[in-house]
Enzyme design. Structure first.
Site, PDB file in Angstrom:
ATOM      1  N   GLU A 131       0.822  -1.218   0.000  1.00  0.00           N
ATOM      2  CA  GLU A 131       0.000   0.000   0.000  1.00  0.00           C
ATOM      3  C   GLU A 131       0.852   1.263   0.000  1.00  0.00           C
ATOM      4  O   GLU A 131       0.421   2.295  -0.506  1.00  0.00           O
ATOM      5  CB  GLU A 131      -0.911   0.034   1.241  1.00  0.00           C
ATOM      6  CG  GLU A 131      -2.247  -0.620   1.016  1.00  0.00           C
ATOM      7  CD  GLU A 131      -3.285  -0.251   2.075  1.00  0.00           C
ATOM      8  OE1 GLU A 131      -2.948   0.366   3.089  1.00  0.00           O
ATOM      9  OE2 GLU A 131      -4.453  -0.599   1.864  1.00  0.00           O
TER      10      GLU A 131
ATOM     11  N   HIS B 170       9.596 -26.335   0.767  1.00  0.00           N
ATOM     12  CA  HIS B 170       9.061 -27.511   0.083  1.00  0.00           C
ATOM     13  C   HIS B 170       7.919 -27.158  -0.861  1.00  0.00           C
ATOM     14  O   HIS B 170       7.177 -28.027  -1.292  1.00  0.00           O
ATOM     15  CB  HIS B 170       8.630 -28.550   1.120  1.00  0.00           C
ATOM     16  CG  HIS B 170       9.786 -28.973   1.977  1.00  0.00           C
ATOM     17  ND1 HIS B 170      10.667 -29.957   1.596  1.00  0.00           N
ATOM     18  CD2 HIS B 170      10.245 -28.482   3.152  1.00  0.00           C
ATOM     19  CE1 HIS B 170      11.603 -30.081   2.519  1.00  0.00           C
ATOM     20  NE2 HIS B 170      11.374 -29.197   3.472  1.00  0.00           N
TER      21      HIS B 170
ATOM     22  N   LYS C 136     -13.267   0.697  -2.359  1.00  0.00           N
ATOM     23  CA  LYS C 136     -14.159   0.933  -1.222  1.00  0.00           C
ATOM     24  C   LYS C 136     -15.405   1.699  -1.674  1.00  0.00           C
ATOM     25  O   LYS C 136     -16.520   1.376  -1.289  1.00  0.00           O
ATOM     26  CB  LYS C 136     -13.441   1.775  -0.151  1.00  0.00           C
ATOM     27  CG  LYS C 136     -12.600   1.002   0.846  1.00  0.00           C
ATOM     28  CD  LYS C 136     -12.081   1.962   1.918  1.00  0.00           C
ATOM     29  CE  LYS C 136     -11.685   1.267   3.193  1.00  0.00           C
ATOM     30  NZ  LYS C 136     -11.188   2.144   4.242  1.00  0.00           N
TER      31      LYS C 136
HETATM   32  O1  LIG Z   1      -8.827   1.676  10.022  1.00  0.00           O
HETATM   33  P1  LIG Z   1      -9.794   1.733   8.916  1.00  0.00           P
HETATM   34  O2  LIG Z   1     -10.187   3.143   8.588  1.00  0.00           O
HETATM   35  O3  LIG Z   1     -10.990   0.874   9.164  1.00  0.00           O
HETATM   36  O4  LIG Z   1      -9.079   1.198   7.626  1.00  0.00           O
HETATM   37  C1  LIG Z   1      -8.686  -0.143   7.480  1.00  0.00           C
HETATM   38  C2  LIG Z   1      -7.934  -0.299   6.181  1.00  0.00           C
HETATM   39  O5  LIG Z   1      -8.782   0.230   5.179  1.00  0.00           O
HETATM   40  C3  LIG Z   1      -8.283   0.413   3.869  1.00  0.00           C
HETATM   41  O6  LIG Z   1      -8.300  -0.761   3.180  1.00  0.00           O
HETATM   42  C4  LIG Z   1      -6.926   1.056   3.824  1.00  0.00           C
HETATM   43  O7  LIG Z   1      -6.393   0.940   2.541  1.00  0.00           O
HETATM   44  C5  LIG Z   1      -5.995   0.431   4.824  1.00  0.00           C
HETATM   45  O8  LIG Z   1      -4.781   1.144   4.833  1.00  0.00           O
HETATM   46  C6  LIG Z   1      -6.615   0.457   6.182  1.00  0.00           C
HETATM   47  O9  LIG Z   1      -5.707  -0.093   7.094  1.00  0.00           O
END
Ligand SMILES: O=P(O)(O)OC[C@H]1O[C@H](O)[C@H](O)[C@@H](O)[C@@H]1O
EC number: 5.3.1.9
Length: 431
Positions: A271, A292, A403
């Site tokens: 990331e 293995h 997202k």
């Molecule tokens: O802590 P949050 O806001 O729930 O985010 C959880 C995760 O969400 C996303 O996938 C981001 O890319 C991550 O970097 C992050 O750790």
């Protein structure tokens, strides 16, 4: 942590980096280090993560977990950076407290994990920096309902760690839940050494001060030269190898307890550095198991890989019982630890003999102090690599895209990203 980059030198490996190139690269490391120090001093977003050893307050974390300190099982609900740091620490260390990490939303898996825990004696550790991540909030609602069905008051058994504002912060306030803050300026994947990673460690009874001390000691090694700083040696060497064609970084701990550390590393590396068509692909491997399965490819496949071994000098050991089978007699003279060590050394040598670059990251032992150093050291390595690549290490716009598309699909708002799902190109081959 200590780092040995000898097997990444051009005199050993191809791709490899010559001593002269490393010395030239060291001038860039000095410039990058100044940038990093400035970012830390000004508490800039992301760079602030490297200040965590001096910011994290173990007393505040222990006070917040006090109401659930008797928990026999801890369910951590979070994903990515809000889960992997805590899992790295608690999976590495022994504790009487059972830990369950609910990150995925695979319904069958969530149900079976919940069914395996006695909820009367359990606690919930819900973690989300944004407080809006769909997977985390959905799993939290599921877990709450499971507690209610078991007749347990979840409001008495839940600790929240989240940002200054957001739905999870509101929920904590509404129910009067003990809550901790994800520190400002610290992206999730760099937050293991804050409450994000340490609440679970505290409930499990681990030594928070030692975790912080290990990280603080690593911070002291950050100087302007890769030849004096293990973290920068790792970051600069992996960058140089990637530039020379090693686009894959297989992280291979020789300790079962560090398997999750490779998962944590994969998020950190992918990331942070995967942007602008740049970055190195992290691969999770485990010694000796993957000798293995994957070693054939690492030693004889395309020359596009670096293997990063993570080893520990000390470990609890167990002897191998003697046998009267003649061909197996040599095993009876050894211990499992000696076998593991010999396999590591043989694998490392086998890669070097085939001219395949590899780097050794050494810990003294798997304990809180060394884990603090490993987490901090790899974060600093990543920040340095980000400077050398010239990318914005602390953002993850590509993840945000998916997202938004997911929320759009579920009717959680108007997001044009969701349209791409309907526009998918098909060329189906059906049975
Ligand atoms: O802590 P949050 O806001 O729930 O985010 C959880 C995760 O969400 C996303 O996938 C981001 O890319 C991550 O970097 C992050 O750790």
């Amino acid at each position: 942590m200590n780092v040995d980059i000898g097997n990444a030198l051009a005199s050993v490996a191809s791709p490899g980096v010559s001593r002269e190139s490393l010395e030239r690269l060291d001038e860039q490391v000095a410039v990058a280090h100044e940038r990093i120090e400035r970012g830390m001093a000004n508490e800039e977003h992301g760079y602030e993560a490297l200040n965590l050893p001096h910011r994290t307050d173990p007393d505040a974390i222990r006070a917040a977990v006090e109401p659930v300190a008797d928990a026999e099982a801890l369910l951590t609900v979070g994903i990515g950076g809000s889960s992997l740091g805590a899992a790295t620490i608690t999976n590495a260390l022994d504790s009487e407290t059972e830990t369950v990490f609910l990150d995925n939303v695979d319904p069958e898996w969530v149900s079976s994990r919940l069914a395996g825990v006695s909820l009367e004696n359990a606690a919930i550790n819900v973690v989300s920096r944004s407080g809006t991540t769909a997977e985390t909030l959905a799993n939290f609602l599921v877990v709450r309902e499971a507690f209610e069905s078991a007749g347990v008051d979840w409001t008495e058994r839940t600790i929240v760690t989240t940002g200054e504002s957001g739905p999870l912060r509101d929920l904590a306030a509404r129910h009067g839940l003990p809550s901790l803050m994800v520190p400002d300026g610290v992206p999730g994947r760099f937050s293991a050494l804050s409450a994000v990673g340490m609440v679970a460690a505290a409930v499990c009874g681990h030594d928070l001060e030692a975790l912080i001390a290990g990280a603080a000691a690593e911070r002291e090694t950050l100087t302007g030269s890769l030849f004096d700083c293990p973290a920068y040696a790792y970051g600069a060497t992996t960058y140089a190898l990637d530039q020379r064609g090693a686009g894959v970084n297989a992280v291979m701990p020789y300790a079962e307890s560090l398997e999750t550390a490779a998962e944590w590393f994969a998020q950190l590396w992918a990331e942070s550095l995967g942007k602008d068509d740049l970055g190195q692909t992290p691969v999770r491997a485990l010694g000796v198991t993957d000798q293995h399965s994957q070693l054939q490819l690492y030693r004889a496949g395309p020359r596009d890989k670096l293997v990063s071994f993570v080893t520990t000098r000390e470990r609890p050991d167990r002897s191998i019982p003697a046998t009267d089978v003649e061909e197996l007699a040599y095993l009876g003279d050894a211990t499992l630890g000696e076998l593991l060590e010999a396999e590591f050394e043989a694998t490392e040598a086998s890669l070097a003999a085939a001219g395949r670059p590899n780097v050794r990251v050494e810990l003294e032992a798997v304990d809180e102090y060394e884990l603090g150093g490993l987490l901090y050291g790899m974060e600093a390595a990543c920040v340095l690599a980000g400077e050398l690549y010239g990318v914005n290490t602390f953002e993850q716009p590509a993840v945000e895209w998916a997202k938004k598309a997911t929320r759009g699909l579920l009717g959680g708002g108007e997001f044009e990203e969701a349209d791409a799902v309907a526009e998918k190109t098909e060329l189906r081959v059906e049975r």
